[in-house]
Motif scaffolding. Sequence first.
Motif, PDB file in Angstrom:
ATOM      1  N   GLU A  48      70.524 -25.433  16.520  1.00  0.00           N
ATOM      2  CA  GLU A  48      70.927 -24.276  15.718  1.00  0.00           C
ATOM      3  C   GLU A  48      72.022 -24.665  14.728  1.00  0.00           C
ATOM      4  O   GLU A  48      72.013 -24.229  13.589  1.00  0.00           O
ATOM      5  CB  GLU A  48      71.415 -23.134  16.612  1.00  0.00           C
ATOM      6  CG  GLU A  48      70.299 -22.345  17.243  1.00  0.00           C
ATOM      7  CD  GLU A  48      69.406 -21.668  16.211  1.00  0.00           C
ATOM      8  OE1 GLU A  48      69.921 -21.011  15.291  1.00  0.00           O
ATOM      9  OE2 GLU A  48      68.183 -21.815  16.320  1.00  0.00           O
TER      10      GLU A  48
ATOM     11  N   SER B 125      79.015 -19.630  20.016  1.00  0.00           N
ATOM     12  CA  SER B 125      78.023 -18.907  20.805  1.00  0.00           C
ATOM     13  C   SER B 125      77.397 -19.837  21.845  1.00  0.00           C
ATOM     14  O   SER B 125      77.226 -19.471  23.004  1.00  0.00           O
ATOM     15  CB  SER B 125      76.953 -18.332  19.875  1.00  0.00           C
ATOM     16  OG  SER B 125      75.913 -17.759  20.612  1.00  0.00           O
TER      17      SER B 125
ATOM     18  N   THR C 156      77.818 -20.524  15.498  1.00  0.00           N
ATOM     19  CA  THR C 156      76.731 -21.032  16.329  1.00  0.00           C
ATOM     20  C   THR C 156      77.291 -21.868  17.481  1.00  0.00           C
ATOM     21  O   THR C 156      76.872 -21.717  18.623  1.00  0.00           O
ATOM     22  CB  THR C 156      75.771 -21.891  15.485  1.00  0.00           C
ATOM     23  OG1 THR C 156      75.237 -21.079  14.444  1.00  0.00           O
ATOM     24  CG2 THR C 156      74.643 -22.458  16.317  1.00  0.00           C
TER      25      THR C 156
ATOM     26  N   THR D  91      72.012 -25.517  21.053  1.00  0.00           N
ATOM     27  CA  THR D  91      73.201 -25.326  20.217  1.00  0.00           C
ATOM     28  C   THR D  91      73.223 -26.349  19.088  1.00  0.00           C
ATOM     29  O   THR D  91      73.466 -26.001  17.934  1.00  0.00           O
ATOM     30  CB  THR D  91      74.477 -25.444  21.073  1.00  0.00           C
ATOM     31  OG1 THR D  91      74.447 -24.418  22.071  1.00  0.00           O
ATOM     32  CG2 THR D  91      75.722 -25.302  20.226  1.00  0.00           C
TER      33      THR D  91
ATOM     34  N   LYS E 175      71.751 -24.275  10.647  1.00  0.00           N
ATOM     35  CA  LYS E 175      72.726 -23.521   9.848  1.00  0.00           C
ATOM     36  C   LYS E 175      73.431 -24.425   8.842  1.00  0.00           C
ATOM     37  O   LYS E 175      73.708 -24.006   7.723  1.00  0.00           O
ATOM     38  CB  LYS E 175      73.764 -22.867  10.762  1.00  0.00           C
ATOM     39  CG  LYS E 175      73.178 -21.823  11.655  1.00  0.00           C
ATOM     40  CD  LYS E 175      73.728 -20.499  11.338  1.00  0.00           C
ATOM     41  CE  LYS E 175      73.079 -19.501  12.293  1.00  0.00           C
ATOM     42  NZ  LYS E 175      73.552 -18.197  12.166  1.00  0.00           N
TER      43      LYS E 175
ATOM     44  N   SER F 206      78.288 -22.234  10.936  1.00  0.00           N
ATOM     45  CA  SER F 206      77.944 -23.187  11.990  1.00  0.00           C
ATOM     46  C   SER F 206      78.905 -23.072  13.157  1.00  0.00           C
ATOM     47  O   SER F 206      78.511 -23.218  14.309  1.00  0.00           O
ATOM     48  CB  SER F 206      77.954 -24.614  11.427  1.00  0.00           C
ATOM     49  OG  SER F 206      76.983 -24.742  10.422  1.00  0.00           O
TER      50      SER F 206
END
Length: 126
Positions: free
Chosen positions: A119, A51, A48, A116, A123, A45
């Motif tokens: 996601e 990113s 993620t 974000t 995760k 996570s």
Amino acid sequence: MSKTPEVEIPEQVREMAEKSVEQARQTWEDFMGQSQQAMAKIENSSDTIQSGAAEINDKARSFAENSVTAAFDFAQAMARAKSLEEVVSLQRDYMQNQMKAFGENAREMGEAAMNTVNEFGKKASE
């Protein structure tokens, strides 16, 4: 000195003690396994989140560059203005364009942040 009398611990008590130790060991191992799984999820996570943060950072930098470029273009146009009417028109247009850009930038940043978060949620629940 008096000798301590030998007392034998009954077989059932020893078996119960062994089972208790084995159960405690198994519980500990289960706990450690689940902890490792949880940490792996968190690590996935965090990738993620990193990113997503990088994407948001790139957008913010791009928005700032566009804003500065627009400000310089506006300043140059103002320096070339030949009348008060032209100055007012340039100012009005600049402000309208900046407000429009601000709205679009805020929408894009909000979308990137929501992506974000979504996601991260996916995760974390895997």
